[in-house]
Design a protein around this motif. Structure first.
Motif, PDB file in Angstrom:
ATOM      1  N   LEU A  17      -3.833 -26.696  -8.750  1.00 35.87           N
ATOM      2  CA  LEU A  17      -3.372 -27.847  -7.980  1.00 35.87           C
ATOM      3  C   LEU A  17      -2.574 -27.373  -6.780  1.00 35.87           C
ATOM      4  O   LEU A  17      -1.629 -26.591  -6.925  1.00 35.87           O
ATOM      5  CB  LEU A  17      -2.479 -28.757  -8.837  1.00 35.87           C
ATOM      6  N   THR A  18      -2.945 -27.834  -5.606  1.00 42.37           N
ATOM      7  CA  THR A  18      -2.177 -27.572  -4.400  1.00 42.37           C
ATOM      8  C   THR A  18      -1.586 -28.898  -3.946  1.00 42.37           C
ATOM      9  O   THR A  18      -2.318 -29.825  -3.584  1.00 42.37           O
ATOM     10  CB  THR A  18      -3.062 -26.980  -3.291  1.00 42.37           C
ATOM     11  N   LEU A  19      -0.254 -28.984  -3.999  1.00 45.79           N
ATOM     12  CA  LEU A  19       0.424 -30.250  -3.758  1.00 45.79           C
ATOM     13  C   LEU A  19       1.355 -30.134  -2.560  1.00 45.79           C
ATOM     14  O   LEU A  19       1.939 -29.086  -2.315  1.00 45.79           O
ATOM     15  CB  LEU A  19       1.231 -30.647  -4.992  1.00 45.79           C
ATOM     16  N   GLY A  20       1.507 -31.230  -1.843  1.00 44.74           N
ATOM     17  CA  GLY A  20       2.406 -31.253  -0.697  1.00 44.74           C
ATOM     18  C   GLY A  20       1.813 -32.023   0.451  1.00 44.74           C
ATOM     19  O   GLY A  20       0.616 -32.362   0.438  1.00 44.74           O
ATOM     20  N   PRO A  21       2.610 -32.292   1.479  1.00 46.58           N
ATOM     21  CA  PRO A  21       2.126 -33.123   2.587  1.00 46.58           C
ATOM     22  C   PRO A  21       0.966 -32.493   3.356  1.00 46.58           C
ATOM     23  O   PRO A  21       0.161 -33.210   3.956  1.00 46.58           O
ATOM     24  CB  PRO A  21       3.367 -33.275   3.487  1.00 46.58           C
ATOM     25  N   ASP A  22       0.863 -31.163   3.341  1.00 54.21           N
ATOM     26  CA  ASP A  22      -0.213 -30.506   4.083  1.00 54.21           C
ATOM     27  C   ASP A  22      -1.360 -30.074   3.183  1.00 54.21           C
ATOM     28  O   ASP A  22      -2.275 -29.374   3.623  1.00 54.21           O
ATOM     29  CB  ASP A  22       0.335 -29.271   4.814  1.00 54.21           C
ATOM     30  N   ALA A  23      -1.317 -30.461   1.921  1.00 51.02           N
ATOM     31  CA  ALA A  23      -2.347 -30.027   0.980  1.00 51.02           C
ATOM     32  C   ALA A  23      -3.652 -30.761   1.239  1.00 51.02           C
ATOM     33  O   ALA A  23      -3.663 -31.942   1.609  1.00 51.02           O
ATOM     34  CB  ALA A  23      -1.875 -30.284  -0.443  1.00 51.02           C
ATOM     35  N   PRO A  24      -4.774 -30.083   1.053  1.00 52.46           N
ATOM     36  CA  PRO A  24      -6.072 -30.759   1.233  1.00 52.46           C
ATOM     37  C   PRO A  24      -6.308 -31.780   0.127  1.00 52.46           C
ATOM     38  O   PRO A  24      -5.688 -31.739  -0.938  1.00 52.46           O
ATOM     39  CB  PRO A  24      -7.070 -29.603   1.145  1.00 52.46           C
ATOM     40  N   GLU A  25      -7.213 -32.692   0.385  1.00 56.22           N
ATOM     41  CA  GLU A  25      -7.562 -33.701  -0.615  1.00 56.22           C
ATOM     42  C   GLU A  25      -8.154 -33.013  -1.843  1.00 56.22           C
ATOM     43  O   GLU A  25      -9.046 -32.173  -1.724  1.00 56.22           O
ATOM     44  CB  GLU A  25      -8.583 -34.683  -0.023  1.00 56.22           C
ATOM     45  N   PRO A  26      -7.633 -33.309  -3.035  1.00 60.73           N
ATOM     46  CA  PRO A  26      -8.139 -32.628  -4.229  1.00 60.73           C
ATOM     47  C   PRO A  26      -9.590 -32.981  -4.502  1.00 60.73           C
ATOM     48  O   PRO A  26     -10.038 -34.109  -4.263  1.00 60.73           O
ATOM     49  CB  PRO A  26      -7.215 -33.138  -5.336  1.00 60.73           C
TER      50      PRO A  26
END
Length: 961
Positions: free
Chosen positions: A177-186
């Protein structure tokens, strides 16, 4: 709890390409505990070198059905960094600050980066990471994220969850999981996981709204309030504080705040801690950055351990609030401080603007967990009910009821904590020794259950910042409804369906009284060579002083600390004071480390212990690893063949007396390339180490021809003639005689043939050391009884007279252990002074003018640990010298750095602080009272270091060789 060794998982990890997999007995012993009271022996330890190795480790653990527990610095006090499967230590290699963005005020970090290292990295930008737990100089960001750490300044900067804006997380199912305001759409498995989580949450919104997130320090359970629709389903914040049960942190992006221009500490005194807690609401109106509560019992421990000078003046009272106020304008901060004092209704108040004095006060608070590790009566005190929290408005009432509950259970504890947040820390003297009529685990369980009911009745939280772990997870139903407990389980199932991650914590918890380390500690009293007077004569109790808070892992060289030199050089857990204590605890336990005193794991862990005694003063709980090492060597080699260095370096005073009969011949032999090489080999000395040269005239020989000063009746002083001064550095003794006679003393020498036995102590030849010390105490007794002060020049020898002599002679069942001789040793300890202490206490003494002197001073480790270097520093500054005192050890440490196999570590220790300090100030003189320190400086820096006596006698400050 001892896990099966599970060789299959270690082999599988190696086959999968994981580089550092350690399933040795030593590694499993080192990681069997954290800073909690729990002991769980892992199957293997993995120290990943890359994120790919973390992914591989989790995959193998899932395939093998073996649990995985993440660990940073191991400072968890709730038992959430120990596990029976694989322990993943991210602190060794994944410890970098990857990027700093000053414009966005963010930093990207790996999970093993230490909070203090992050602070140093962002300080040039005028920024800081807000949360600052008391373990900030060793706690890792991954651990802080796991436990939602807060610290003293959470009032101003929030909890860790308020300061994490992005996460790179590997869930228990293996999903990244890559989370944060700049993370790509999962996409893929990540999108599916998030969809399942939304579905679970949506069915229990009422439970979340009514039971979670009620006040700032509600840390217990999962922080699902952040997943509410009105909070924009903030999964990043929800995962902070999940204690490694939902995912493994691979990295994080954290927010930073501006460092304020001005800080002021307001110290408020109250009649007791509860009264201090009552004042918190009034203080909070002034928006402090921190509002900490401190009890007088902790302050008294500091005074007893470190001297009265370690505690700056405090306002009248038995309980205090430390209130920090910050701002960009000094006048505004001062005005707020005055208003705070006016509203606080304190008995007395102090406004501390001096940063150094404020730092000294904060150090007392930072060491609270360690300093409170012994009850006021001296019994061990334990974590467990460590950091419960209630809304600040009811803290005073809760504290009174809590103290009453302690009394009902016949327990004591020393409270302190983050009073502005309603969070109370306390360590309690649970009777794990199974006092008759009070079986330890039953007493523990009974108190914990009632304490949970009490805090829940105040609308509080079982945990206010350290997580529930093994200590409190079982008690969560006291605080939460069945619906909430079921919801936690369903969330766990979404992230970790196979229950691989940190099982036994939060969901399906282990019993709170299972795996207790303290209940597995059998006493060890028979046949000991040292007294362990503060531990009831019990070696087991002594080594269990280590609570695991891990201060020995902190970089203390810049703050004047010493502990632990070999860890500072190697960054290996087995070389920390904590690591060694854990191995010794396992030796006493006997179920994992077998072989008793001669167990190879014990000797491997102790091999790089410099016996510097730094831990005796720097460790908040007073671990004295130098003494423990001496005991281990004594028990291991008693009546057996010893290493060669024990007969050479360990008997150095004897060889020095022989060499003194023909010093020129001895020196010629030692200087000879062939004979010198042979001498090193025979002596067990590293071939790269220079051999010291014997003085052509000993100090005693010089004194025999010296005409003492005459004049008015002079008070006597007994100068302790140690072997190093006598045989190698007579100029030190000569200078001391000049200084003492110039001060008005009549100098007498200690009787010929007397010795402190230091080299026998450091090599564990304690029977011989006891005989030597007994004769010395008897010989000096008439002088001491006549009121003659004793002054020592070599710090390590002086430290033996001040401390070790009593420990040797008071050991029960040992020869020379008569109470009369022990009392004589205690009187000798009280009568023994360093040169600076004696001069400072001499009426009318005025030091020479040293206003032109710039000095780099290396306080000897034993000087720092046993006597303290404060008197030396005061004397030098009063003389006008500009002094930079170097933290850390010189690295030679008596016989340690000379022994074959220790040279590289010895040099690495010197390179930590001492050698860089000398290089940075090439015009400064080097001041070092220890013979080993002067030897190390001479060999590695090419500088002739001076003893304090030489400087005071007018020695050349710029002396070089």
């Amino acid at each position: 709890m001892t896990a099966p060794k599970a060789p299959g998982v270690a082999a599988a990890l190696r086959r999968a390409g994981v580089a550092e997999v350690d399933d040795s007995v030593l590694a499993r012993a080192l990681y069997s505990s954290d800073a909690s009271l729990y002991r769980v022996v892992p199957a293997a330890v993995v120290r990943p070198r890359s994120l790919d190795e973390v992914v591989t480790t989790l995959r193998v653990c899932r395939e093998e059905g073996v649990p995985l527990t993440s660990r940073g610095a191991g400072t968890s006090i709730a038992g959430n960094a120990v596990g029976a499967g694989v322990v993943l230590d991210v602190s060794r290699h994944l410890n970098a600050v990857l990027a700093v963005d000053p414009q966005r005020r963010t930093a990207s970090v790996q999970p093993g980066v230490v909070q203090a290292d992050l602070q140093r990295a962002v300080a040039p930008y005028g920024l800081r990471f807000g949360p600052d737990p008391s373990t900030h100089n060793r706690a890792t960001l991954g651990g802080m994220i796991g436990n939602n750490a807060c610290g003293s300044r959470a009032l101003g900067y929030g909890r860790t969850s308020d300061n994490v804006v992005g996460l790179d997380l590997l869930t228990g199912s293996g999903t990244r999981l890559t989370l944060g305001p700049d993370a790509p759409e999962p996409t893929g498995s990540a999108a599916a996981l998030l969809a399942r989580l939304r579905e679970v949450v949506s069915t229990d919104l009422g439970t979340i709204r009514t039971e979670l997130g009620r006040f700032s320090r509600q840390v217990s359970g999962y922080a699902l309030e952040h997943l509410l629709p009105e909070r924009s389903f903030d999964l990043t914040r929800a995962l902070v504080g999940s204690e490694g049960t939902l995912g493994v942190v691979l990295g994080a992006t954290v927010s930073l705040v501006r460092e304020p221009a001005h800080r002021v500490l307001v110290v408020l005194g109250y009649p007791d801690m509860a009264s201090a807690a009552d004042a918190v609401p009034a203080v909070l109106r002034h928006a402090p950055t921190a509002c900490e509560g401190l009890d007088s019992r902790i302050v008294e421990v500091v005074r007893a351990r470190r001297g009265a000078g370690a505690v700056p003046d405090l306002p009248r009272g038995l309980g205090w609030l430390f209130v920090e106020l910050t701002g960009q304008d000094a006048g505004e901060v001062a005005a707020v401080a005055a208003a705070t004092v006016a509203d606080a209704a304190a008995l007395q108040a102090r406004v501390v603007a001096n940063p150094g004095e404020a730092a000294a006060l904060w150090r007392i608070r930072e060491d609270g967990a360690g300093l409170s590790g012994r009850s006021p009566a001296g019994a061990p005190a334990y974590s467990g009910w460590e950091d419960a929290a209630v809304p600040p408005a009811v803290l005073g009432a809760y504290l009174r009821d809590f103290e009453e509950l302690l009394g009902q259970h016949r327990l004591t504890g020393v409270p302190y904590g983050h009073f502005g947040d309603g969070c109370l820390h306390v360590r309690i003297d649970f009777p794990f020794s199974a006092e008759p009529g009070r079986e330890g685990t039953a007493a523990f369980r009974g108190f914990m259950t009632e304490a949970a009911e009490l805090v829940a009745g105040y609308g509080g939280s079982l945990s206010g910042e350290h997580g529930d772990g093994r200590a409190r997870s079982e008690l969560l139903p006291v605080m939460y409804s069945p619906q909430a407990i079921e919801l936690f389980g369903r969330v766990k199932g979404v992230f970790d369906p196979d229950g691989v991650l940190n099982p036994g914590v939060l969901v399906d918890p282990r019993p709170l009284d299972a795996d207790l380390r303290a209940t597995q500690a059998a006493p060890l009293r028979a046949g000991l060579a040292l007294a362990y007077a503060h531990d009831g004569g019990d070696f087991s109790s002594a080594v269990h002083r280590c609570t695991g808070v891990g201060k020995c892992r902190a970089d203390t060289t810049g703050t004047g600390g010493v502990m632990c030199p070999s860890y500072q050089a190697t960054r290996e857990e087995r070389h920390s004071t904590r690591g060694r204590a854990r191995v010794l605890q396992e030796m006493v336990n006997g179920s994992l480390v077998s072989g008793g005193w001669r167990a190879p794991q014990v000797h491997e862990a102790l091999d790089l212990c410099l016996a510097c005694k730094g831990c005796a003063s720097d460790c908040p709980t007073g671990v004295d690893m130098a003494s423990y090492k001496a005991e281990v060597l004594h028990q291991s080699y008693r009546r057996r063949l010893r290493p060669r260095s024990h007969y050479t370096l360990g008997w150095l005073p004897r060889w020095a007396r022989l060499a003194g009969r023909a010093p020129r011949l001895t020196n010629a032999v030692l200087r000879s390339p062939t004979l010198g090489r042979l001498a090193r080999r025979v002596a067990g000395v590293d071939p790269r180490r220079a051999l010291p040269q014997f003085a052509e005239q000993t100090f005693r020989a010089w004194c025999a021809g010296h005409t003492p000063a005459t004049g008015a009746e002079r008070p006597e002083v007994l100068l302790w003639v140690d072997s190093f001064t006598d045989a190698f550095s007579p100029q030190v003794g000569i200078a001391a005689v000049e200084v003492l006679e110039g001060t008005g003393y009549a100098v007498r020498l200690s009787p010929p043939g007397t010795c402190c036995g230091l080299t026998w102590v450091s090599t564990g030849q304690l029977d011989a050391a006891r005989r030597i010390v007994g004769r010395t105490v008897a010989a000096l007794r008439p002088h001491v009884d006549a009121g003659v002060p004793v002054v020592g020049l070599e710090p390590s020898c002086t430290a033996v007279l001040r401390a070790d002599a009593v420990e040797l002679l008071a050991a029960p069942g040992q020869p020379h252990g008569s109470s009369e001789l022990v009392e004589a040793a205690r009187r000798l300890a009280a009568a023994t002074h360093t040169l600076a202490e004696l001069l400072e206490g001499t009426p009318g003494y005025s030091p020479p003018d040293l206003s032109g002197v710039e000095a780099v001073a290396q306080p000897h480790c034993h000087h720092h640990a046993v006597m303290g270097w404060a008197a030396d520093e005061r004397l030098l500054r009063a003389a006008g010298a500009r002094v930079q005192a170097v933290g850390g050890c010189c690295g030679l440490a008596g016989n340690f750095g000379a022994e074959d196999g220790h040279y590289d570590v010895s040099v690495a220790v010197a390179e930590l602080a001492l050698l860089p300090a000398i290089r940075s100030r090439p015009q400064a003189c080097v001041l070092a009272d220890g013979f080993s320190c002067r030897t190390q400086v001479g060999e590695l820096a090419g500088v002739r270091a001076l003893h304090l006596s030489e400087l005071l006698a007018g020695g050349d400050p710029a002396a070089r060789r």
